[in-house]
Design a protein around this motif. Structure first.
Motif, short mmCIF file in Angstrom:
data_model
loop_
_atom_site.label_atom_id
_atom_site.label_comp_id
_atom_site.label_asym_id
_atom_site.label_seq_id
_atom_site.Cartn_x
_atom_site.Cartn_y
_atom_site.Cartn_z
N CYS A 88 -26.26 13.47 -47.06
CA CYS A 88 -26.75 14.84 -46.84
C CYS A 88 -25.79 15.57 -45.90
O CYS A 88 -24.94 14.96 -45.28
CB CYS A 88 -28.19 14.85 -46.31
SG CYS A 88 -28.39 14.14 -44.66
N SER A 89 -25.96 16.87 -45.83
CA SER A 89 -25.05 17.70 -45.03
C SER A 89 -25.72 18.19 -43.75
O SER A 89 -26.87 18.66 -43.78
CB SER A 89 -24.59 18.91 -45.84
OG SER A 89 -23.87 19.80 -45.01
N ARG A 91 -25.01 20.81 -42.41
CA ARG A 91 -25.15 22.26 -42.51
C ARG A 91 -26.59 22.65 -42.82
O ARG A 91 -27.03 23.76 -42.51
CB ARG A 91 -24.22 22.80 -43.59
CG ARG A 91 -22.76 22.75 -43.23
CD ARG A 91 -21.89 23.39 -44.32
NE ARG A 91 -20.49 23.29 -43.96
CZ ARG A 91 -19.66 22.36 -44.41
NH1 ARG A 91 -20.10 21.44 -45.25
NH2 ARG A 91 -18.40 22.34 -44.02
N THR A 92 -27.34 21.72 -43.45
CA THR A 92 -28.70 22.04 -43.88
C THR A 92 -29.77 21.11 -43.31
O THR A 92 -30.96 21.39 -43.45
CB THR A 92 -28.81 22.01 -45.42
OG1 THR A 92 -28.41 20.71 -45.88
CG2 THR A 92 -27.92 23.06 -46.05
N VAL A 93 -29.37 20.00 -42.68
CA VAL A 93 -30.33 18.99 -42.21
C VAL A 93 -30.06 18.65 -40.75
O VAL A 93 -28.91 18.43 -40.36
CB VAL A 93 -30.21 17.69 -43.06
CG1 VAL A 93 -31.09 16.59 -42.51
CG2 VAL A 93 -30.53 17.97 -44.52
#
Length: 178
Positions: A88-89, A91-93
């Motif tokens: 996962c990234s 940037r979002t998590v």
């Protein structure tokens, strides 16, 4: 000899460089974690670590801007978190929250240590000459921490495509005194 040709795209699995690590970075009050397999010791004193971080990762931009990180060494018990973080990234998590990991304030750098990891190495970027061409950072370890209660850490070693080896039996062979 029973050797046969091997696909070049799979060579990395033959040369795994060491334990999978979790690299923490921080910028503008926001900490992130990334899973990293591609690193190598380059010098002993001061300890220098070379590592490749993809330019597509959020951690790449943060490390380039802040010039500091923490290399955290997880054990087998964190294998699910290691894989999840790698998939996962940041940037979002919020990976600390998502994977229930505990940030610990570092002494020499801004990014946090991960409490659940066996060891943590506070690092500063020592050389960026290979970053533009190869995404290769040279880090100097400025402070190191280890959980002395863990005598034989079972570290993860990435073999490729979701396959990991676990550090196992320790073999001691005396080396010649220098």
């Amino acid at each position: 000899m029973a050797k046969r040709a091997y696909p070049l795209a799979k060579v990395y699995g033959l040369l795994e460089p060491g334990p999978v690590v979790l690299v923490t970075t921080a910028r503008k009050g926001q900490a992130n974690i990334m899973t990293m397999s591609w690193h190598t010791m380059m010098e002993f004193e001061p300890p220098l670590v070379g590592c490749v971080i993809s330019g597509r990762n959020a951690s790449f931009d943060t490390l380039r801007a802040t010039r500091e990180c923490v290399i955290n060494i997880p054990t087998l018990e964190l294998s699910k978190q290691v894989v999840g973080i790698g998939n996962c990234s940041g940037r979002t998590v919020d990976k600390f929250a998502q994977y229930r990991l505990t940030p610990v304030t570092a002494v020499a750098v801004k990014p946090p240590l991960i409490a659940e990891c066996y060891a943590s190495l506070e690092c500063r970027v020592a050389d960026t000459r290979l970053v533009n061409r190869y995404n290769f950072f040279i880090l100097e370890v400025v402070k190191a921490w280890v959980d002395t209660a863990i005598r034989q850490p079972q570290t993860l070693h990435h073999r490729g495509n979701g396959v990991f080896a676990v550090a196992g039996e320790t073999v001691r062979r005396r080396s010649a005194a220098k």
